[in-house]
Design an enzyme around this catalytic site. Structure first.
Site, mmCIF file in Angstrom:
data_model
loop_
_atom_site.group_PDB
_atom_site.id
_atom_site.type_symbol
_atom_site.label_atom_id
_atom_site.label_comp_id
_atom_site.label_asym_id
_atom_site.label_seq_id
_atom_site.Cartn_x
_atom_site.Cartn_y
_atom_site.Cartn_z
ATOM 1 N N ASP A 379 0.953 7.829 -2.115
ATOM 2 C CA ASP A 379 1.762 6.669 -2.505
ATOM 3 C C ASP A 379 2.481 6.156 -1.258
ATOM 4 O O ASP A 379 3.374 6.821 -0.720
ATOM 5 C CB ASP A 379 2.773 7.100 -3.576
ATOM 6 C CG ASP A 379 3.607 5.944 -4.111
ATOM 7 O OD1 ASP A 379 3.579 4.849 -3.504
ATOM 8 O OD2 ASP A 379 4.285 6.136 -5.145
ATOM 9 N N HIS A 380 2.098 4.959 -0.803
ATOM 10 C CA HIS A 380 2.634 4.452 0.462
ATOM 11 C C HIS A 380 4.069 3.945 0.331
ATOM 12 O O HIS A 380 4.697 3.590 1.332
ATOM 13 C CB HIS A 380 1.739 3.316 0.981
ATOM 14 C CG HIS A 380 1.685 3.250 2.473
ATOM 15 N ND1 HIS A 380 2.745 3.631 3.284
ATOM 16 C CD2 HIS A 380 0.704 2.856 3.324
ATOM 17 C CE1 HIS A 380 2.413 3.460 4.554
ATOM 18 N NE2 HIS A 380 1.172 2.992 4.607
ATOM 19 N N ARG A 381 4.612 3.946 -0.861
ATOM 20 C CA ARG A 381 6.012 3.537 -1.016
ATOM 21 C C ARG A 381 6.964 4.595 -0.487
ATOM 22 O O ARG A 381 8.088 4.259 -0.059
ATOM 23 C CB ARG A 381 6.310 3.239 -2.486
ATOM 24 C CG ARG A 381 5.548 2.050 -3.055
ATOM 25 C CD ARG A 381 5.803 1.902 -4.545
ATOM 26 N NE ARG A 381 5.332 3.078 -5.296
ATOM 27 C CZ ARG A 381 5.460 3.188 -6.623
ATOM 28 N NH1 ARG A 381 6.043 2.211 -7.321
ATOM 29 N NH2 ARG A 381 5.022 4.275 -7.230
#
Length: 407
Positions: A379-381
């Site tokens: 998850d790149h968040r």
């Protein structure tokens, strides 16, 4: 019964048949006469040389029947059987008389034991199995009736093209219903409860911005350790889960999760979920606190979870409490693949097969080592490229020097 067929050329589509049920006329000479010629000749002599009366009208047909009856009954020559009936049948039919269908003679190989065994070449048997054709209904064209490959394909095509309810005089060809793995091809099947759950999770995961990082890890030392302790009940899945858990201890951000899009949570437990394919779906049994449990207890727990998963006896906390997920297709020979991130987690790692690979050492030497490819989807968040790179480096160090896995 002796039949005389008279064709009326001037009356289209009309055929008349004069039938003498009990008269036997031995006629050695083949001659045909018109009705007038028949009347002018002696019935005694002409009965032995004529085989038909040619008539051109309905009146001549009737006269021919009467003349033939009188000629035979008044004969003083050889004794003929009395005429019991003279019958004229007129049949209107626009099509020519049907040709008689010869009886099919099935040639059987002498080794077929009277048809009890199917005698066919190995390739013909294989082809019949693939096409779903019953070889017992095929007439072989090979030596002594042996069924060969060229006999099978036409039979399969013919069985498909034959309309339903058609009158087929040839031996029937039985085409097996296409059924693969217990699934009827072409059928429409609704989702099961489990498939609906997987469906919802996969659709939800599409809303998460993810990225992927791959890494090659040498597994020679891990393979050697596995061979050494395999007899004690240790599984490769447990070894991979243990190594991953120990690496995550040093990189807690990789097990963080973002659920509301506004904040993220650093999970306090390292619970390794491992994807398991079962009939009709996919489950992810969880090895809880994998970093704290020894490898032997972890292996026993894993076997217990797999049995529960296959018997559909897992409790909710045993499959929905994972904070990091492993998906391993290496046992199927898959060298690399990407996995879809499960909702509510920060990362998932796809593990490929360990394969011999030619590699160059730091001193320039070339050697052969076993390596596996791992790809992490995150998850790149909340997780960035540098975070995954550091985690994979730590994981590679643990796998390539696995002494800490047995403590």
């Amino acid at each position: 019964m002796f039949n005389i067929l008279i064709r009326l050329d001037n009356v289209p589509s009309l055929h008349s048949l004069i039938t003498f049920p009990s008269v036997l006329l031995p006629l050695p000479n083949s001659k045909s006469h018109s009705l007038q010629q028949w009347r002018n000749r002696s019935p005694l002599t002409e009965s032995r040389s004529s085989i038909a009366i040619l008539a051109e009208s309905e009146a001549e047909i009737a006269a021919a029947a009467a003349t033939a009856t009188a000629a035979i009954s008044s004969s003083t020559g050889p004794t003929w059987a009395p005429v019991q009936e003279v019958r004229i049948e007129s049949v209107t039919n626009s099509s020519p008389p049907a040709t008689a269908v010869a009886e099919t003679v099935i040639s059987r190989h002498e080794a077929s034991e009277g048809g009890k065994r199917v005698v066919a070449t190995p390739y013909a048997k294989k082809l019949g199995k693939e096409l779903g054709v019953d070889l017992r209904g095929i007439v072989g064209s090979g030596p002594d009736g042996r069924i060969v490959a060229k006999d099978v394909e036409p039979a399969a095509v013919a069985s498909v093209k034959t309309p339903v309810g058609a009158n087929v005089s040839a031996p029937a060809v039985v085409v097996a219903e296409r059924n693969v793995g217990g699934v009827e091809l072409g059928s429409n099947v609704g989702f099961t409860t489990m498939q609906n759950a997987v469906n919802r999770n996969m659709v939800e995961s599409l809303s998460v911005p993810t990225f992927r990082v791959g890494y090659s890890i040498t597994t020679d030392a891990l393979d050697a350790l596995y061979k050494k302790i395999k007899s004690k009940g240790v599984t490769m899945t447990a070894l991979l889960a243990k190594a991953t858990a120990l690496a995550l201890v040093k990189h807690p951000v990789v097990i963080s999760s973002c659920r509301d899009g506004k904040s993220f949570t650093y999970n306090s437990s390292i619970n390794i979920a491992v994807a398991v394919a079962i009939d009709g779906g996919l489950l992810t049994p969880v090895l809880q606190d994998a970093d704290k449990v020894d490898i032997y207890s972890l292996s026993r727990k894993w076997k217990e979870l797999v049995d529960k998963a296959r018997n559909k006896q897992l409790q909710p906390h045993e499959y929905n409490s994972g904070t990091f997920t492993l998906s391993n297709l290496g046992m199927f020979g898959v060298d690399r693949f990407d996995a879809i991130l499960p909702p509510g987690t920060g990362a998932i790692m796809a593990v490929g097969a360990s394969q011999p690979t030619v590699v160059a050492s730091k001193d320039g030497r070339i050697g052969l080592k076993n390596q596996m490819q791992v790809n992490v989807t995150a998850d790149h968040r909340v997780i960035y490229g540098a975070d995954l790179a550091a985690f994979l480096q730590t994981l590679a160090q643990i796998i390539e020097d696995p002494k800490d896995l047995t403590f």
